[in-house]
Design a protein around this motif. Structure first.
Motif, PDB file in Angstrom:
ATOM      1  N   ALA A 198     -60.445  24.640  44.813  1.00  0.00           N
ATOM      2  CA  ALA A 198     -60.629  25.982  44.256  1.00  0.00           C
ATOM      3  C   ALA A 198     -61.522  26.822  45.162  1.00  0.00           C
ATOM      4  O   ALA A 198     -61.272  28.013  45.386  1.00  0.00           O
ATOM      5  CB  ALA A 198     -61.221  25.894  42.858  1.00  0.00           C
ATOM      6  N   MET A 199     -62.565  26.199  45.703  1.00  0.00           N
ATOM      7  CA  MET A 199     -63.472  26.929  46.579  1.00  0.00           C
ATOM      8  C   MET A 199     -62.775  27.317  47.885  1.00  0.00           C
ATOM      9  O   MET A 199     -62.905  28.454  48.359  1.00  0.00           O
ATOM     10  CB  MET A 199     -64.714  26.083  46.880  1.00  0.00           C
ATOM     11  CG  MET A 199     -65.765  26.831  47.696  1.00  0.00           C
ATOM     12  SD  MET A 199     -67.248  25.846  48.030  1.00  0.00           S
ATOM     13  CE  MET A 199     -66.618  24.744  49.299  1.00  0.00           C
ATOM     14  N   GLN A 221     -60.404  31.353  51.419  1.00  0.00           N
ATOM     15  CA  GLN A 221     -59.324  31.840  52.283  1.00  0.00           C
ATOM     16  C   GLN A 221     -58.688  33.112  51.744  1.00  0.00           C
ATOM     17  O   GLN A 221     -58.190  33.931  52.513  1.00  0.00           O
ATOM     18  CB  GLN A 221     -58.273  30.739  52.450  1.00  0.00           C
ATOM     19  CG  GLN A 221     -58.775  29.526  53.219  1.00  0.00           C
ATOM     20  CD  GLN A 221     -57.755  28.410  53.303  1.00  0.00           C
ATOM     21  OE1 GLN A 221     -56.794  28.371  52.526  1.00  0.00           O
ATOM     22  NE2 GLN A 221     -57.933  27.501  54.246  1.00  0.00           N
ATOM     23  N   ARG A 222     -58.734  33.269  50.432  1.00  0.00           N
ATOM     24  CA  ARG A 222     -58.074  34.431  49.822  1.00  0.00           C
ATOM     25  C   ARG A 222     -58.939  35.684  49.890  1.00  0.00           C
ATOM     26  O   ARG A 222     -58.460  36.760  50.267  1.00  0.00           O
ATOM     27  CB  ARG A 222     -57.725  34.112  48.360  1.00  0.00           C
ATOM     28  CG  ARG A 222     -56.920  35.212  47.662  1.00  0.00           C
ATOM     29  CD  ARG A 222     -56.526  34.809  46.249  1.00  0.00           C
ATOM     30  NE  ARG A 222     -57.665  34.659  45.369  1.00  0.00           N
ATOM     31  CZ  ARG A 222     -58.129  33.501  44.927  1.00  0.00           C
ATOM     32  NH1 ARG A 222     -57.539  32.373  45.297  1.00  0.00           N
ATOM     33  NH2 ARG A 222     -59.166  33.444  44.119  1.00  0.00           N
ATOM     34  N   THR A 223     -60.206  35.570  49.540  1.00  0.00           N
ATOM     35  CA  THR A 223     -61.067  36.754  49.457  1.00  0.00           C
ATOM     36  C   THR A 223     -62.304  36.679  50.338  1.00  0.00           C
ATOM     37  O   THR A 223     -62.976  37.690  50.542  1.00  0.00           O
ATOM     38  CB  THR A 223     -61.527  36.979  48.005  1.00  0.00           C
ATOM     39  OG1 THR A 223     -62.325  35.857  47.585  1.00  0.00           O
ATOM     40  CG2 THR A 223     -60.333  37.117  47.070  1.00  0.00           C
ATOM     41  N   GLY A 224     -62.615  35.494  50.849  1.00  0.00           N
ATOM     42  CA  GLY A 224     -63.846  35.348  51.625  1.00  0.00           C
ATOM     43  C   GLY A 224     -65.037  35.128  50.711  1.00  0.00           C
ATOM     44  O   GLY A 224     -65.047  35.608  49.569  1.00  0.00           O
ATOM     45  N   LEU A 225     -66.006  34.383  51.169  1.00  0.00           N
ATOM     46  CA  LEU A 225     -67.224  34.115  50.406  1.00  0.00           C
ATOM     47  C   LEU A 225     -68.429  34.408  51.287  1.00  0.00           C
ATOM     48  O   LEU A 225     -68.364  34.278  52.512  1.00  0.00           O
ATOM     49  CB  LEU A 225     -67.256  32.656  49.931  1.00  0.00           C
ATOM     50  CG  LEU A 225     -66.138  32.228  48.978  1.00  0.00           C
ATOM     51  CD1 LEU A 225     -66.208  30.735  48.724  1.00  0.00           C
ATOM     52  CD2 LEU A 225     -66.232  32.986  47.659  1.00  0.00           C
ATOM     53  N   GLN A 248     -57.023  30.993  59.555  1.00  0.00           N
ATOM     54  CA  GLN A 248     -57.478  31.596  58.300  1.00  0.00           C
ATOM     55  C   GLN A 248     -58.874  31.124  57.916  1.00  0.00           C
ATOM     56  O   GLN A 248     -59.521  31.715  57.057  1.00  0.00           O
ATOM     57  CB  GLN A 248     -56.495  31.264  57.175  1.00  0.00           C
ATOM     58  CG  GLN A 248     -56.363  29.775  56.865  1.00  0.00           C
ATOM     59  CD  GLN A 248     -55.365  29.508  55.764  1.00  0.00           C
ATOM     60  OE1 GLN A 248     -54.948  30.412  55.049  1.00  0.00           O
ATOM     61  NE2 GLN A 248     -54.966  28.247  55.614  1.00  0.00           N
ATOM     62  N   ASP A 249     -59.365  30.076  58.576  1.00  0.00           N
ATOM     63  CA  ASP A 249     -60.722  29.588  58.324  1.00  0.00           C
ATOM     64  C   ASP A 249     -61.736  30.180  59.295  1.00  0.00           C
ATOM     65  O   ASP A 249     -62.914  29.835  59.256  1.00  0.00           O
ATOM     66  CB  ASP A 249     -60.765  28.059  58.435  1.00  0.00           C
ATOM     67  CG  ASP A 249     -59.978  27.374  57.333  1.00  0.00           C
ATOM     68  OD1 ASP A 249     -60.028  27.865  56.191  1.00  0.00           O
ATOM     69  OD2 ASP A 249     -59.312  26.363  57.614  1.00  0.00           O
TER      70      ASP A 249
END
Length: 221
Positions: free
Chosen positions: A108-109, A114-118, A145-146
């Motif tokens: 999930a993390m 990858q989807r929105t950035g953290l 993407q990473d």
């Protein structure tokens, strides 16, 4: 996180030696490179090292425009002991960085990252047992993407390092990439560690490429 002085402050604020001695133990050791030191091309001498210096961290934060510190989020997964990211949280707090730790299941993390950035994530990487710097540095800094730095200079260096048949040239390119990645503090390398498992001969045990034990599919002979 786009301010290099903030990223450098995050590095200076962590006492890697104490973390290794008190939390990691075993074969763990402090890390200063975005790769495992035993990997081919992982030149520790090329890395810019950040010794534990909370006063320097505070100074850099002030220079970056945060004289009273800052608040941020640190995401970590349930795959590792919660004490590890919480230790980082406490070191940062002492330097004026208030990090709220969010614990999530690994997949999930990663999907959210990858989807929105953290803002910041606490992760580790095994490189699938490949003893080459390409298994780590290139995965996270060669435009995938990473890759959150997306540094054109680093990407070019890694492209050269990953494809050049000349070993000396590869080492040189990896060294230059390591220097730039650490100089600009794109990551906060903390430590390397080993995970060991013991099994009796009665257990039908298979080691997999992802380096994790798949207990749910094992059985007794």
């Amino acid at each position: 996180m786009t301010n290099v002085k903030v990223r450098q402050a995050l590095n200076y604020a962590i006492d890697r030696d104490t973390l290794v001695k008190t939390l990691m133990r075993g074969a763990s050791r402090p890390a200063y490179t975005p790769c495992t030191p035993r990997n081919f091309g992982c030149d520790e001498a090329a890395a810019v090292k950040y010794p534990y210096d909370p006063a320097k961290a505070k100074q850099l934060l002030a220079e970056a425009g945060f004289p009273n510190g800052l608040s941020m989020e640190l995401f970590a997964s349930t795959a590792r002991p919660v004490e590890w990211p919480e230790a980082i949280q406490q070191y940062w707090k002492a330097a004026g960085i208030n990090a709220h730790v969010n614990i999530m299941p690994p997949q999930a993390m990663i999907e959210r990252m990858q989807r929105t950035g953290l803002q910041a994530t606490y992760l580790d990487w095994g490189g699938f047992g490949v003893n080459d710097s390409s298994s780590s540095i290139s995965n996270f800094f060669r435009g995938s993407q990473d890759d959150y730095a997306r540094d054109p200079e680093v990407i070019k260096l890694l492209e050269d390092a990953d494809t050049n048949p000349d070993q000396a040239a590869r080492k040189t390119a990896y060294g230059k990439a390591i220097k730039r990645i650490t100089e600009l503090a794109y990551w906060v390398p903390i430590n390397v560690f080993s995970t060991n498992y013991a099994a009796t001969k009665e257990l039908k045990f298979t080691a997999y490429i992802d380096e994790n034990p798949h207990f749910y599919i094992y059985s007794w002979k």
